[in-house]
Design a protein around this motif. Structure first.
Motif: not given
Length: 221
Positions: A50-53, A94-101, A103-110, A13-15
């Motif tokens: 970026s929020a997904m790192q 393989v990495r899968k990541v989903m945010l709490t926000g 897609g059309g608004y605030a991304p939230g966090v992982i 996770c470089s970001a």
């Protein structure tokens, strides 16, 4: 050794949340850009990545010995999702990541992550679809833009070359046969996580994740 370091940089996770947002995409002012996105979409998509790192594949094109691909799904009212794979000679990350926000608004966090490293080679059917789409200059599906819906973004780097294809609601409002091939590839990339596209995309619209800003003040969620 250099190859191993490059692979690890793309696998990790470089970001981080506190880091400045890297440039994730090439931009263009054309109405229908080819191998680029608008400045607005670059900020939008990049903010979620970026929020997904997630690392910038676009900025990794100086690593000619790396092949990596990413599918990003940004539904207006659903959870942002990304599935990235890094292909080396004898490993598949393989990495899968989903945010709490959303897609059309605030991304939230992982809210959810899943990672795997196997000695598997890239499946033949996935490799063939990649060749038909990402590395096929004639693959330029029509992109009919609209409100809400979902953004589907596929990126790839290989031999120092980068390609991005972004579609709004592929297959929903167009009979372009290239949309089906694009959707098939997205499904195959998700399939590398061991789950189906229907299951994962369904989760984007029904999962209640920890620290979910969409749940705050709504006890029915």
């Amino acid at each position: 050794m250099k190859r191993l370091i490059a692979i690890l940089l793309l696998c990790g996770c470089s970001a981080r949340a506190e880091d400045p947002v890297p440039q994730y995409f090439p931009t263009s002012t054309n109405r229908n850009p080819v191998n680029a996105v608008s400045s607005f979409c670059s900020r939008w998509y990049g903010g979620h990545l970026s929020a997904m790192q997630e690392p910038s594949l676009f900025q990794a094109t100086n690593r000619s010995d790396i092949a990596a691909y990413r599918f990003t799904y940004l539904p207006t009212w659903g959870r942002p999702l990304a599935v990235r794979m890094v292909v080396s000679t004898n490993q598949l990350y393989v990495r899968k990541v989903m945010l709490t926000g959303s897609g059309g608004y605030a991304p939230g966090v992982i809210g959810l992550t899943q990672e795997s490293v196997t000695t598997n080679v890239l499946p033949k059917d996935v490799s063939e679809l990649i060749s038909k789409t990402i590395w096929n200059e004639n693959f330029q599906p029509t992109d009919n833009r609209g409100r809400d819906g979902s953004e589907w973004i596929i990126e790839g780097i290989r031999n120092g070359k980068y390609r991005v294809i972004s579609l709004w609601c592929p297959g929903a409002y167009s009979d372009d046969p290239q949309h089906k091939i694009f959707i098939d590839l997205c499904g195959k990339i998700i399939g590398l996580t061991g789950e189906t596209m229907e299951k994962v995309m369904g989760d984007c619209h029904r999962l209640n994740l920890k620290d979910d800003p969409m749940r705050q003040g709504n006890p029915n969620n």
